[in-house]
Scaffold this active site. Structure first.
Site, PDB file in Angstrom:
ATOM      1  N   ASP A  71     -17.547  26.134  51.504  1.00 52.77           N
ATOM      2  CA  ASP A  71     -16.321  26.005  51.385  1.00 52.77           C
ATOM      3  C   ASP A  71     -15.809  24.807  50.275  1.00 52.77           C
ATOM      4  O   ASP A  71     -14.718  25.170  49.802  1.00 52.77           O
ATOM      5  CB  ASP A  71     -15.939  25.532  52.835  1.00 52.77           C
TER       6      ASP A  71
ATOM      7  N   HIS B 139     -14.265  32.909  56.018  1.00 53.78           N
ATOM      8  CA  HIS B 139     -13.830  31.680  56.738  1.00 53.78           C
ATOM      9  C   HIS B 139     -12.365  31.604  56.153  1.00 53.78           C
ATOM     10  O   HIS B 139     -11.948  31.629  55.302  1.00 53.78           O
ATOM     11  CB  HIS B 139     -14.581  30.408  56.307  1.00 53.78           C
TER      12      HIS B 139
ATOM     13  N   GLY C 233     -25.619  33.703  58.955  1.00 54.40           N
ATOM     14  CA  GLY C 233     -26.289  34.724  57.957  1.00 54.40           C
ATOM     15  C   GLY C 233     -27.384  35.187  58.432  1.00 54.40           C
ATOM     16  O   GLY C 233     -27.911  36.275  58.262  1.00 54.40           O
TER      17      GLY C 233
ATOM     18  N   ASP D 173     -13.644  28.054  64.517  1.00 46.05           N
ATOM     19  CA  ASP D 173     -14.679  27.904  63.876  1.00 46.05           C
ATOM     20  C   ASP D 173     -15.102  26.604  63.796  1.00 46.05           C
ATOM     21  O   ASP D 173     -16.216  26.148  64.202  1.00 46.05           O
ATOM     22  CB  ASP D 173     -14.674  28.721  62.511  1.00 46.05           C
TER      23      ASP D 173
HETATM   24  N1  LIG Z   1     -23.718  29.827  56.965  1.00 48.01           N
HETATM   25  C1  LIG Z   1     -23.226  30.932  57.582  1.00 48.01           C
HETATM   26  O1  LIG Z   1     -24.102  31.579  58.204  1.00 48.01           O
HETATM   27  C2  LIG Z   1     -21.747  31.239  57.897  1.00 48.01           C
HETATM   28  C3  LIG Z   1     -21.323  31.862  58.571  1.00 48.01           C
HETATM   29  C4  LIG Z   1     -20.064  32.521  59.001  1.00 48.01           C
HETATM   30  C5  LIG Z   1     -19.044  32.119  57.836  1.00 48.01           C
HETATM   31  N2  LIG Z   1     -19.679  31.062  56.692  1.00 48.01           N
HETATM   32  C6  LIG Z   1     -18.521  31.105  55.550  1.00 48.01           C
HETATM   33  O2  LIG Z   1     -19.347  31.871  54.604  1.00 48.01           O
HETATM   34  C7  LIG Z   1     -18.857  31.102  53.179  1.00 48.01           C
HETATM   35  C8  LIG Z   1     -20.507  30.832  52.703  1.00 48.01           C
HETATM   36  O3  LIG Z   1     -21.111  29.752  53.619  1.00 48.01           O
HETATM   37  P1  LIG Z   1     -22.612  29.685  53.468  1.00 48.01           P
HETATM   38  O4  LIG Z   1     -22.951  28.663  54.378  1.00 48.01           O
HETATM   39  O5  LIG Z   1     -23.265  30.894  53.017  1.00 48.01           O
HETATM   40  O6  LIG Z   1     -22.539  28.836  51.970  1.00 48.01           O
HETATM   41  P2  LIG Z   1     -23.479  27.619  51.263  1.00 48.01           P
HETATM   42  O7  LIG Z   1     -23.102  26.425  51.815  1.00 48.01           O
HETATM   43  O8  LIG Z   1     -24.902  28.050  51.834  1.00 48.01           O
HETATM   44  O9  LIG Z   1     -23.396  27.838  49.787  1.00 48.01           O
HETATM   45  C9  LIG Z   1     -23.424  28.948  49.115  1.00 48.01           C
HETATM   46  C10 LIG Z   1     -23.710  28.918  47.779  1.00 48.01           C
HETATM   47  O10 LIG Z   1     -22.583  28.036  47.248  1.00 48.01           O
HETATM   48  C11 LIG Z   1     -23.260  27.630  46.063  1.00 48.01           C
HETATM   49  N3  LIG Z   1     -22.457  26.448  45.684  1.00 48.01           N
HETATM   50  C12 LIG Z   1     -22.017  25.253  46.313  1.00 48.01           C
HETATM   51  N4  LIG Z   1     -21.195  24.400  45.400  1.00 48.01           N
HETATM   52  C13 LIG Z   1     -20.903  25.085  44.249  1.00 48.01           C
HETATM   53  C14 LIG Z   1     -20.410  24.969  43.089  1.00 48.01           C
HETATM   54  N5  LIG Z   1     -19.585  23.743  43.121  1.00 48.01           N
HETATM   55  N6  LIG Z   1     -20.294  25.657  42.197  1.00 48.01           N
HETATM   56  C15 LIG Z   1     -21.115  26.900  42.386  1.00 48.01           C
HETATM   57  N7  LIG Z   1     -21.761  27.484  43.303  1.00 48.01           N
HETATM   58  C16 LIG Z   1     -21.705  26.538  44.226  1.00 48.01           C
HETATM   59  C17 LIG Z   1     -24.698  27.158  46.586  1.00 48.01           C
HETATM   60  O11 LIG Z   1     -25.587  27.075  45.490  1.00 48.01           O
HETATM   61  C18 LIG Z   1     -25.284  28.203  47.481  1.00 48.01           C
HETATM   62  O12 LIG Z   1     -25.738  29.288  46.923  1.00 48.01           O
HETATM   63  C19 LIG Z   1     -18.256  29.697  53.749  1.00 48.01           C
HETATM   64  O13 LIG Z   1     -16.962  29.980  53.637  1.00 48.01           O
HETATM   65  C20 LIG Z   1     -18.758  29.410  55.184  1.00 48.01           C
HETATM   66  O14 LIG Z   1     -17.731  28.581  55.846  1.00 48.01           O
HETATM   67  C21 LIG Z   1     -20.974  30.964  56.711  1.00 48.01           C
HETATM   68  C1  LIG Z   2     -23.045  29.914  61.766  1.00 50.33           C
HETATM   69  C2  LIG Z   2     -21.563  29.292  62.121  1.00 50.33           C
HETATM   70  C3  LIG Z   2     -22.039  27.903  62.700  1.00 50.33           C
HETATM   71  O1  LIG Z   2     -20.773  30.103  62.876  1.00 50.33           O
HETATM   72  C4  LIG Z   2     -20.798  29.212  60.946  1.00 50.33           C
HETATM   73  O2  LIG Z   2     -19.380  28.873  61.128  1.00 50.33           O
HETATM   74  C5  LIG Z   2     -21.092  28.197  59.639  1.00 50.33           C
HETATM   75  O3  LIG Z   2     -20.323  27.413  59.389  1.00 50.33           O
HETATM   76  O4  LIG Z   2     -22.052  28.212  59.442  1.00 50.33           O
HETATM   77 MG   LIG Z   3     -18.354  27.822  60.367  1.00 46.85          MG
HETATM   78 MG   LIG Z   4     -18.950  30.102  62.887  1.00 47.55          MG
END
Ligand SMILES: NC(=O)c1ccc[n+]([C@@H]2O[C@H](COP(=O)([O-])OP(=O)(O)OC[C@H]3O[C@@H](n4cnc5c(N)ncnc54)[C@H](O)[C@@H]3O)[C@@H](O)[C@H]2O)c1
Ligand SMILES: CC(C)(O)[C@@H](O)C(=O)O
Ligand SMILES: [Mg+2]
Ligand SMILES: [Mg+2]
Length: 355
Positions: free
Chosen positions: A99, A123, A152, A207
């Site tokens: 984010d 998100h 994920g 969330d």
């Molecule tokens: N992690 C989860 O399982 C999950 C679940 C539901 C929703 N989300 C949402 O999905 C989205 C992605 O989350 P995530 O946890 O996979 O992300 P993450 O925090 O793992 O980051 C994803 C990628 O972003 C890159 N990144 C970070 N800062 C950067 C920058 N300044 N420039 C270029 N690349 C950059 C990182 O290298 C990484 O590969 C977010 O909006 C999160 O809220 C995540």
């Molecule tokens: C997996 C979660 C907690 O549901 C997601 O919201 C995240 O930010 O990684």
């Molecule tokens: Mg979240």
């Molecule tokens: Mg969540």
């Protein structure tokens, strides 16, 4: 849409029966889906979409994560690009950077969001907290959300097991008139079992509350509190860990997942049921004000501000890794590692690795 009675409130959900994969594939057949970011959600959604037959490319800056994408079969120059090139080629931009990372990449992405493209989020963060993020999409693109309600890692694992995670979906901007179907088709494509409708603000408020609350923050805090009391009263680490964590994850939560809290209770002793039903009230009363404070902190934008400030720092990864190391090396979680290693199935695996 299937009408489902959720404890007295009728809600509409989209299931795979009503919106099968063939329909999603047909709907998105002319689209190139660019997954921007290959962190946790990125690989899960990208691989599920690819395995489901969609046209997918990846945008990821060079480094360890880029190499992971190569290992997963994405081909540099064909299906794997830097962020800018992938966003240029994609007609649907799945913005799956962290984010905070989305803010930094927005000046690159925005000019490439030309008329009739789609911007997709998992998100509601970037759009809802636009004063802090500066993410304001052009008016002539669709802006949609499909947010898997789980890690994920689970999104991918469940897909590989032939199951599916549940996700929410939402439309923020409907330039094409088809944004809703697009959100649903993408939600089905990334591996959702069913989808429930929300809006960007509700998604991010619930969330952030959930992960800071019962899903991650509260549960870890409660574990620590109970473990500390048991230890201070002379219980061994193994006993304290078993009564705090191991039994919950291995025995009782699977029963809750299968058939609800009352059924788990009913499968425990009457002694346990009596005590749990009495003490539940006290724990609820004690934590209710904390949950209220948490929700206010989310709704006021304070949580978003703290996330942006800390996760935008150049050394944010190292700092988070240090905090996770501290958690891992605490007595509670070291006891946990020892307990996990003693699970019979682990011992069988170890024995088979030796033989
Ligand atoms: N992690 C989860 O399982 C999950 C679940 C539901 C929703 N989300 C949402 O999905 C989205 C992605 O989350 P995530 O946890 O996979 O992300 P993450 O925090 O793992 O980051 C994803 C990628 O972003 C890159 N990144 C970070 N800062 C950067 C920058 N300044 N420039 C270029 N690349 C950059 C990182 O290298 C990484 O590969 C977010 O909006 C999160 O809220 C995540
Ligand atoms: C997996 C979660 C907690 O549901 C997601 O919201 C995240 O930010 O990684
Ligand atoms: Mg979240
Ligand atoms: Mg969540």
């Amino acid at each position: 849409m299937a009408q489902i009675n959720f404890g007295g409130t009728i809600e509409e959900v989209v299931t795979r029966e009503e919106f099968p994969m063939e329909k999603a594939l047909a709907f998105l057949q002319n689209e190139t889906i660019a997954i921007i970011g290959y962190g946790v959600q990125g690989p899960a959604q990208a691989l599920n979409l690819r395995d489901n037959g969609f046209n997918v490319i990846i945008g990821q800056r060079k480094g360890k994560t880029y190499n992971k994408a190569v290992e997963h079969g994405w081909i540099p120059g064909e299906t794997l690009f830097d962020i800018e090139e992938a966003a240029r080629r994609g007609t649907i931009i799945q913005f799956l950077l962290s984010d905070a990372g989305q803010i930094a990449a927005w000046p690159t992405i925005k000019p490439l969001l030309t008329k009739s493209k789609t911007l997709y989020f998992s998100h509601g963060f970037g759009i809802t907290f636009k004063e802090q993020t500066g993410i304001v999409p052009p008016a002539d693109v669709d802006v949609v959300l499909a947010a898997p309600k789980g890690s994920g890692t689970s999104v991918r694992r469940l897909f590989l097991q032939g199951k599916g995670i549940n996700s929410s979906f939402a439309v923020f901007q409907n330039a094409s008139g088809e944004a809703r179907e697009k959100a649903i088709a993408l939600g089905i494509g990334v591996g959702s079992g069913y989808l429930f409708e929300t809006d960007f603000k509700k998604e991010v408020y619930s969330d952030l509350s959930g992960e800071r609350g019962t899903l991650m923050g509260a549960i870890a805090g409660i574990f620590e509190a109970q473990y500390e009391v048991l230890r201070s009263k002379g219980h061994s680490p193994s006993e304290a860990f078993n009564e705090t964590v191991e039994e919950l994850t291995q025995s009782l939560m699977p029963l809750v997942a299968e058939n609800g809290m009352d059924w788990m209770y009913a499968n425990c002793s009457t002694t346990a049921q009596r005590g749990a039903l009495d003490w539940k009230r006290k724990f609820k009363a004690a934590t209710l004000p904390v949950f209220q404070e948490l929700y206010e902190s989310v709704a006021s934008g304070k949580e978003a501000q703290r996330t942006i400030e800390t996760c935008s720092k150049p050394d944010y990864r190292e700092k988070l890794a240090e905090e996770l190391k501290e958690l891992r090396e605490s007595e509670l979680w070291q006891a946990g590692a020892a307990v996990r290693a003693l699970r019979p199935e682990k011992q069988q695996v170890e024995a088979s690795m030796i033989n």
